[in-house]
Design an enzyme around this catalytic site. Structure first.
Site, PDB file in Angstrom:
ATOM      1  N   LYS A 172      11.535   8.663  16.377  1.00  0.00           N
ATOM      2  CA  LYS A 172      12.325   7.434  16.360  1.00  0.00           C
ATOM      3  C   LYS A 172      12.808   7.084  17.770  1.00  0.00           C
ATOM      4  O   LYS A 172      12.842   5.915  18.150  1.00  0.00           O
ATOM      5  CB  LYS A 172      13.497   7.611  15.399  1.00  0.00           C
ATOM      6  CG  LYS A 172      13.035   7.761  13.939  1.00  0.00           C
ATOM      7  CD  LYS A 172      14.156   8.287  13.046  1.00  0.00           C
ATOM      8  CE  LYS A 172      13.700   8.422  11.601  1.00  0.00           C
ATOM      9  NZ  LYS A 172      14.685   9.185  10.784  1.00  0.00           N
ATOM     10  N   GLY A 200      16.446   3.568   9.016  1.00  0.00           N
ATOM     11  CA  GLY A 200      16.462   3.056   7.643  1.00  0.00           C
ATOM     12  C   GLY A 200      17.055   1.672   7.496  1.00  0.00           C
ATOM     13  O   GLY A 200      16.480   0.686   7.955  1.00  0.00           O
ATOM     14  N   ILE A 230       0.864  -1.179   0.000  1.00  0.00           N
ATOM     15  CA  ILE A 230       0.000   0.000   0.000  1.00  0.00           C
ATOM     16  C   ILE A 230       0.900   1.229   0.000  1.00  0.00           C
ATOM     17  O   ILE A 230       1.531   1.546   1.016  1.00  0.00           O
ATOM     18  CB  ILE A 230      -0.929   0.020   1.234  1.00  0.00           C
ATOM     19  CG1 ILE A 230      -1.544  -1.354   1.480  1.00  0.00           C
ATOM     20  CG2 ILE A 230      -1.994   1.107   1.065  1.00  0.00           C
ATOM     21  CD1 ILE A 230      -2.515  -1.832   0.429  1.00  0.00           C
ATOM     22  N   THR A 268       8.847   6.237  -3.159  1.00  0.00           N
ATOM     23  CA  THR A 268      10.275   5.935  -3.183  1.00  0.00           C
ATOM     24  C   THR A 268      10.566   4.573  -2.563  1.00  0.00           C
ATOM     25  O   THR A 268      11.117   3.681  -3.212  1.00  0.00           O
ATOM     26  CB  THR A 268      11.049   7.019  -2.409  1.00  0.00           C
ATOM     27  OG1 THR A 268      10.739   8.280  -3.003  1.00  0.00           O
ATOM     28  CG2 THR A 268      12.540   6.781  -2.492  1.00  0.00           C
ATOM     29  N   VAL A 269      10.162   4.399  -1.293  1.00  0.00           N
ATOM     30  CA  VAL A 269      10.493   3.151  -0.600  1.00  0.00           C
ATOM     31  C   VAL A 269       9.698   1.985  -1.203  1.00  0.00           C
ATOM     32  O   VAL A 269      10.245   0.900  -1.426  1.00  0.00           O
ATOM     33  CB  VAL A 269      10.211   3.279   0.907  1.00  0.00           C
ATOM     34  CG1 VAL A 269      10.409   1.942   1.603  1.00  0.00           C
ATOM     35  CG2 VAL A 269      11.123   4.338   1.517  1.00  0.00           C
ATOM     36  N   VAL A 328      12.991   2.988  12.029  1.00  0.00           N
ATOM     37  CA  VAL A 328      14.061   3.707  12.715  1.00  0.00           C
ATOM     38  C   VAL A 328      15.394   3.414  12.033  1.00  0.00           C
ATOM     39  O   VAL A 328      15.767   2.250  11.852  1.00  0.00           O
ATOM     40  CB  VAL A 328      14.158   3.303  14.205  1.00  0.00           C
ATOM     41  CG1 VAL A 328      15.264   4.088  14.900  1.00  0.00           C
ATOM     42  CG2 VAL A 328      12.827   3.510  14.919  1.00  0.00           C
TER      43      VAL A 328
END
Lengths: 469, 469
Positions: free
Chosen positions: A206, A135, A10, A14-15, A133
């Site tokens: 984070k 990446g 969903i 970018t990610v 947190v």
């Protein structure tokens, strides 16, 4: 769960694009690591007409979130929308529909972790969030699994790549804050509106998640004291450098007022002999210092010695330094954001679900549950620290006497002091005065600061930062 | 497995004492993390009359290994004897008796990993070994779980704390190798016989284990090319420093001859854009460079730029820098040995068995099995590197011409050259000449070296090290 695990993605920005890429381009590898195929079955986007990675079959792209969530063939919903609005509904609906959830959404967990995890437990499903947190840096697994023998006693972390990139530019290229920010925006390291990154909010989100894992506390991000990098002047970077320090934006958790007292040797090894030697038994180690059941959380620029591990983290990297009462200090460092690093963590979560590890971890960790660890959050006032204080003072007699008197009243002693000669053509304009203090409680230091700021000889509100040791 | 997990500890020296300490002093914590009690039921030692940690009940201490292994109440055997003799028998017997095994024994796994893991699969039991590499640094989990979405393309690691301690002392205190070794021995960072640490053998054992996890190759430690720190002269540390480099003993794995060609930017991000930006989709990333299915393994001193992450690892610390084709580079750093750091990893393994994670991981990873990943081990000859070369040459005409001719014959070009003026009172004695080359294949460089060493003007065999970039 059938042999193949079917995924609904969903959000495919970018990610999401990176996650799709890894699943589709490296399907053999993912199958081998997970012990079963992980198949991308649905990709839900806002605008289906946009150009996408050619590997994504057109027919799996849609705009229908509900259809994806309620598709009985889907086992895992990957939420990559971000934010706390629609994303929250997606996650809760997916759990209610019996799907596991993988998310990179730090804001959602920091704000509504209890609600999300309670829903997951009710549905007997698992929520994974390694990507939320730091990446690509696997700090969630480190804290939750690898360091499980430890009570974490402190965390110091660089969790915002944008801020670290800007500070690195200011430090290494003598840039102003504004110029470094513009450069970061040009290179794509900062958003058009950089507020949440540079004011410490992102790092606070984070830190709230790390604090839940390490201390069982559910601190709301807005309750975490924060100071961003937007108050740092190029002058402060230069003064810090002159004193042997580098300024970094740190997210910190301290479990006792003793922790930042310069006794790093003892802290780093948990007070226990960590030599390499040898045969025979060691003398029984002394009982560890009792860990206070309170933790102070804050995000702030901190002056670190040039040789400190975190002082050397450059550019958009993230790094997390964890103090454990058994292991001592361990460091985890790498790319804190970006398409493929974040995708690496999301796919690791999918593989963990495929292997069956994630479900065990989720059940055992009892995050955001009523079963805490007995820690309370305390305001950072009690944390003892050394402080860097920069004042713009009138260049006339008695100024220093007034300031040092106020510090003495709060029992704060001065470690060093820098005042350069005023430039000839500006002899009557305010000059910077930099004071470095010995250890003092944050609360007392702030009280002194209030009084100093009221002095008639102070031209602008004092600028101050903690020192890392 | 019953609700409580019962442990037999075989070997109660330094690390064993630490494990017992954590299990006994922090029983509540361990129970909470594992979801069930982990009870220390048997401690087997050579000499039961020795003084032990007062927390260990005297009645559970014995000398009878077989009784412990075959006790039907015991679920997990923790092997902390070390070595490949008795320890191997203990591990194989324990698996055959239906016990899970936790071990810190790098030599055993590097030498007999296939045999041990095959026995475990036959018995449907699990072997855990986080403590076998890098002590308290959770690099086994990082490679096997956290980075599961990646094919590792390179590893650079500081895996021997003794060597790193000695090199740090030589660098920071201008000590000779002999003096730094003596200091390390005095402080307990080096054994009376330090051979296995300083000649690279210990690091080679650990590299063999990391290579199995990352590449599926079963390299025998004696097949791994190694060069220790015992050939490093204080002069080399000084010359390296003058050139902007720090010497570190690195264990390295490279998957292609392109990897060490200075193009760090591309390597670090897997050739993929890793910017932080933004909304909308990224352009589809270019397909990643195909990873060659061959890996070169070696242990050797390497010259690293002062600013490199690994150059900054000081004292007895370990650090592992991993390049993954999705995430880019991540770093794991901390205490590489010592009682409590190693105990932290052993107890984390026990908790993982309690949670049920370790069994899933073991089954999925298929380590030391016939199901490899298609990688072969290749000799390091093909790895391209820059080289530091120190020669003791006669101070007379034509010497440099001879040397540079030989390098040119192998198509090795010179990047920089340092020769200080000979001291007046020793004008006729050999003087050090330092040459730094551009990139060259290790094999060609070694061929050139053989010829150079035969020159009549060379007073001692050439000393050489790779450069990190």
């Amino acid at each position: 769960m059938s042999d193949t695990i079917n995924i609904a993605l969903i959000g495919c920005g970018t990610v999401g694009g990176g996650v799709a890429r890894v699943l589709l381009a490296n399907a053999d590898r993912v199958t081998q690591r997970a012990g079963r195929p992980i198949a991308l079955r649905r990709v839900v986007v806002r605008d289906p007409s946009k150009a996408r990675d050619a590997l994504i079959p057109r027919e799996i792209i849609s705009t229908d979130i509900d259809a994806a969530i309620h598709d009985p063939n889907i086992h895992i919903v990957v939420e990559l929308i971000g934010g706390t609005g629609l994303a929250k509904k997606v996650v809760l609906d997916a759990l209610a529909a019996g799907k596991h959830v993988v998310t990179a959404n730090k804001a959602l967990l920091a704000d509504a972790g209890a609600e999300v995890f309670e829903a997951a437990r009710r549905a007997d499903r698992t929520v994974c969030f390694e990507a939320a947190v730091a990446g690509g840096v696997p700090v969630i697994r480190a804290l939750g699994e690898s360091l499980a023998a430890n009570q974490v006693t402190a965390i110091q972390a660089i969790l915002n790549g944008t801020s670290n990139f800007i500070l690195t530019s200011m430090t290494e290229h003598n840039m102003s804050y504004a110029a470094a920010l513009a450069e970061a925006q040009r290179l794509g390291y900062a958003e058009a509106d950089p507020t949440l990154d540079v004011d410490g909010s992102d790092a606070a989100h984070k830190l709230a998640i790390l604090a839940q894992i390490s201390f069982g506390v559910a601190a709301k991000p807005h309750e975490i004291a924060r100071q961003g990098i937007d108050t740092i002047d190029a002058m402060d970077i230069r003064f810090a450098n002159e004193l042997g320090y580098t300024i970094k934006l740190l997210a910190e958790a301290w479990t006792s007022e003793e922790t930042r007292t310069g006794d790093r040797g003892a802290r780093n090894s948990g007070g226990i002999d960590t030599t390499l030697s040898g045969s025979g038994i060691h003398p029984a180690p002394a009982p560890r210092r009792a860990v206070e059941k309170a933790v102070a959380l804050h995000v702030a620029p901190v002056l670190l010695r040039h040789t400190d591990l975190l002082a050397q983290v450059r550019g958009a990297y993230n790094a997390v330094l964890v103090y454990g009462d058994v292991v001592g200090e361990t460091l985890y460092q790498g790319p804190g954001a970006g398409q493929m690093p974040t995708a690496s963590s999301v796919v690791a979560d999918l593989i963990d679900l495929g292997v069956g590890r994630a479900q065990r971890t989720f059940a055992a960790a009892k995050l955001w549950s009523r079963e805490g660890r007995g820690f309370t959050v305390e305001p950072p006032e009690r944390v003892r620290s050394r402080f860097y204080l920069r004042l713009q003072v009138a260049d006339k007699p008695g100024v220093l006497a007034d300031i040092t008197r106020i510090l003495a009243d709060e029992e704060i002693s001065i470690s060093s002091l820098v005042q350069h000669e005023a430039q000839e053509d500006g002899a009557s304009s305010p000059v910077p005065l930099v004071i470095v203090t010995h250890y003092a409680a944050t609360g007392r230091f702030r009280r002194a600061l209030e009084r100093i700021n009221k002095l008639g000889t102070i031209a602008a509100p004092a600028v101050f930062f903690s020192m890392g040791d």
